[in-house]
Design a protein around this motif. Structure first.
Motif, mmCIF file in Angstrom:
data_model
loop_
_atom_site.group_PDB
_atom_site.id
_atom_site.type_symbol
_atom_site.label_atom_id
_atom_site.label_comp_id
_atom_site.label_asym_id
_atom_site.label_seq_id
_atom_site.Cartn_x
_atom_site.Cartn_y
_atom_site.Cartn_z
ATOM 1 N N ASN A 113 17.133 94.628 -8.387
ATOM 2 C CA ASN A 113 17.147 93.753 -9.441
ATOM 3 C C ASN A 113 18.616 93.101 -9.488
ATOM 4 O O ASN A 113 18.882 92.529 -10.738
ATOM 5 C CB ASN A 113 16.402 94.124 -10.778
ATOM 6 C CG ASN A 113 17.382 95.347 -11.186
ATOM 7 O OD1 ASN A 113 18.181 95.762 -10.243
ATOM 8 N ND2 ASN A 113 16.848 96.083 -12.207
ATOM 9 N N TYR A 114 19.595 93.186 -8.670
ATOM 10 C CA TYR A 114 20.745 93.042 -8.264
ATOM 11 C C TYR A 114 21.270 92.410 -7.188
ATOM 12 O O TYR A 114 21.046 93.243 -6.469
ATOM 13 C CB TYR A 114 21.696 93.988 -9.044
ATOM 14 C CG TYR A 114 23.112 93.662 -8.956
ATOM 15 C CD1 TYR A 114 24.065 94.264 -8.189
ATOM 16 C CD2 TYR A 114 23.697 92.266 -9.626
ATOM 17 C CE1 TYR A 114 25.381 94.025 -8.012
ATOM 18 C CE2 TYR A 114 24.965 92.392 -9.574
ATOM 19 C CZ TYR A 114 25.686 92.810 -8.731
ATOM 20 O OH TYR A 114 27.178 92.536 -8.654
ATOM 21 N N ILE A 154 23.557 87.559 -9.208
ATOM 22 C CA ILE A 154 22.401 87.365 -10.022
ATOM 23 C C ILE A 154 21.589 88.374 -10.190
ATOM 24 O O ILE A 154 21.309 89.371 -9.369
ATOM 25 C CB ILE A 154 21.526 85.980 -9.501
ATOM 26 C CG1 ILE A 154 20.701 85.481 -10.478
ATOM 27 C CG2 ILE A 154 20.917 86.861 -8.116
ATOM 28 C CD1 ILE A 154 19.716 84.159 -9.943
ATOM 29 N N ARG A 155 20.997 88.483 -11.715
ATOM 30 C CA ARG A 155 20.064 89.546 -11.804
ATOM 31 C C ARG A 155 18.678 89.129 -12.080
ATOM 32 O O ARG A 155 18.593 87.962 -12.164
ATOM 33 C CB ARG A 155 20.689 90.215 -13.061
ATOM 34 C CG ARG A 155 21.974 90.746 -12.936
ATOM 35 C CD ARG A 155 22.590 91.662 -14.178
ATOM 36 N NE ARG A 155 24.093 91.675 -14.041
ATOM 37 C CZ ARG A 155 24.593 92.506 -13.401
ATOM 38 N NH1 ARG A 155 24.177 93.363 -12.391
ATOM 39 N NH2 ARG A 155 25.973 92.523 -13.325
ATOM 40 N N SER A 156 17.724 89.996 -11.928
ATOM 41 C CA SER A 156 16.375 89.444 -11.559
ATOM 42 C C SER A 156 15.789 88.976 -12.823
ATOM 43 O O SER A 156 14.757 88.364 -13.008
ATOM 44 C CB SER A 156 15.535 90.510 -11.275
ATOM 45 O OG SER A 156 15.608 91.707 -12.071
ATOM 46 N N ALA A 181 23.712 90.780 -0.457
ATOM 47 C CA ALA A 181 23.141 92.157 -0.817
ATOM 48 C C ALA A 181 22.254 92.425 -2.116
ATOM 49 O O ALA A 181 22.115 91.684 -2.686
ATOM 50 C CB ALA A 181 24.414 93.026 -1.230
ATOM 51 N N ALA A 182 21.672 93.610 -2.038
ATOM 52 C CA ALA A 182 20.637 93.801 -2.991
ATOM 53 C C ALA A 182 20.654 95.446 -3.346
ATOM 54 O O ALA A 182 21.250 96.155 -2.826
ATOM 55 C CB ALA A 182 19.151 93.616 -2.468
ATOM 56 N N SER A 183 20.509 95.387 -4.725
ATOM 57 C CA SER A 183 20.582 96.778 -5.068
ATOM 58 C C SER A 183 19.581 96.886 -6.476
ATOM 59 O O SER A 183 19.376 96.033 -7.156
ATOM 60 C CB SER A 183 22.026 97.252 -5.521
ATOM 61 O OG SER A 183 22.124 98.555 -6.059
ATOM 62 N N PHE A 184 19.130 98.188 -6.958
ATOM 63 C CA PHE A 184 18.624 98.370 -8.119
ATOM 64 C C PHE A 184 19.900 98.510 -9.141
ATOM 65 O O PHE A 184 20.650 99.535 -8.933
ATOM 66 C CB PHE A 184 17.756 99.468 -8.168
ATOM 67 C CG PHE A 184 17.111 99.863 -9.293
ATOM 68 C CD1 PHE A 184 17.295 101.046 -10.031
ATOM 69 C CD2 PHE A 184 15.884 99.054 -9.765
ATOM 70 C CE1 PHE A 184 16.652 101.394 -11.175
ATOM 71 C CE2 PHE A 184 15.543 98.969 -10.964
ATOM 72 C CZ PHE A 184 15.650 100.438 -11.679
ATOM 73 N N PHE A 185 19.766 97.795 -10.323
ATOM 74 C CA PHE A 185 20.911 97.961 -11.275
ATOM 75 C C PHE A 185 21.293 99.236 -11.702
ATOM 76 O O PHE A 185 22.380 99.516 -12.245
ATOM 77 C CB PHE A 185 20.739 96.841 -12.089
ATOM 78 C CG PHE A 185 22.102 96.593 -13.032
ATOM 79 C CD1 PHE A 185 22.148 96.907 -14.190
ATOM 80 C CD2 PHE A 185 23.070 96.079 -12.359
ATOM 81 C CE1 PHE A 185 23.383 96.527 -14.889
ATOM 82 C CE2 PHE A 185 24.484 95.656 -12.855
ATOM 83 C CZ PHE A 185 24.382 96.056 -14.287
ATOM 84 N N SER A 186 20.436 99.965 -12.220
ATOM 85 C CA SER A 186 20.535 101.170 -12.763
ATOM 86 C C SER A 186 20.628 102.492 -11.926
ATOM 87 O O SER A 186 20.282 102.315 -10.453
ATOM 88 C CB SER A 186 19.068 101.439 -13.668
ATOM 89 O OG SER A 186 19.237 100.555 -14.551
#
Lengths: 113, 114
Positions: free
Chosen positions: A31-32, A50-52, A91-96
């Motif tokens: 979501n990031y 950007i965040r989802s 890039a992509a990542s999970f925000f938490s």
């Protein structure tokens, strides 16, 4: 784990044209989505993210769009200038938590005067 | 200038040797990340430290190790070097523990293994 595909690998445009770089990701939990610019001999530098919870974000000549359903996001650069020439990484990542960034393989953007 | 410093800038060594790369994060940042960048693999995450503790590991070889010291600088140790270890090594720092926090990259260390 997350997998990020980035296209094209090389993009040549004339000064003043627009440039679009596309990325797809595999983990629906991501979501990031940041974008980095890397100039020759330097480390990557964050240019926009950007965040989802949003579908589009704009900063002057740079914009990023996100389609969570299709799991893809794009970088748009308008009115390109020679100084935009660089390698761009998505890039992509999970925000938490402690999940880390997974990068695409990069796009070399060449802007000709 | 991101505020992240890395030394040395260039390193040339031979196969089988051991080297240490050093990173100083931005003032106030508690997280340090190490990445390897090669032409065919792009930016590969190696390891993440937060306030002295290891938080996440990526595709880091057993020949590689890292640590973060009480003053928050970090070192990446590469041993039994192989030709394929030739690459750019970047460290990045961020204020908090989340991997998705904005990461500020250093200028990198170019390692050449002959």
């Amino acid at each position: 784990g997350e997998n990020v595909e980035q296209h094209p690998s090389t993009l040549s445009v004339q000064e003043g044209d627009s440039a679009v770089i596309k990325c797809t990701y595999s983990d629906s939990a991501s979501n990031y989505f940041p974008w980095y610019k890397q100039e020759l001999g330097k480390g990557p530098q964050l240019i926009i993210d950007i965040r989802s919870n949003v579908g589009e974000k704009k900063d002057q000549r740079i914009a990023v769009t996100l389609n969570k359903t299709a799991k893809h996001f794009s970088l748009h650069i308008t009115e390109t200038q020679p100084e935009d020439s660089a390698v761009y990484f998505c890039a992509a990542s999970f925000f938490s938590g402690y999940s880390t960034l997974t990068f695409g393989k990069g796009t070399m953007l060449l802007v000709s005067p | 200038d991101s505020g992240v410093t890395q030394t040395p800038k260039h390193l040339i060594t031979a196969t089988g040797q051991r080297v240490t790369l050093r990173c100083s994060p931005r003032s106030g940042d508690l997280s340090v990340y190490w990445y390897q960048q090669s032409l065919d693999q792009g930016l590969q995450f190696l390891i993440h430290y937060y306030n002295g503790e290891e938080r996440a590991k990526g595709n880091i070889l057993e020949r590689f190790s890292a640590q973060q010291f009480p003053d928050l600088h970090s070192e990446l140790n590469l041993s039994s070097l192989e030709l394929g270890d030739s690459a750019l090594y970047f460290c990045a720092s961020s204020p908090g523990p989340r991997g998705a926090d904005t990461q500020y990259f250093g200028p990198g260390t170019r390692l050449t293994v002959l």
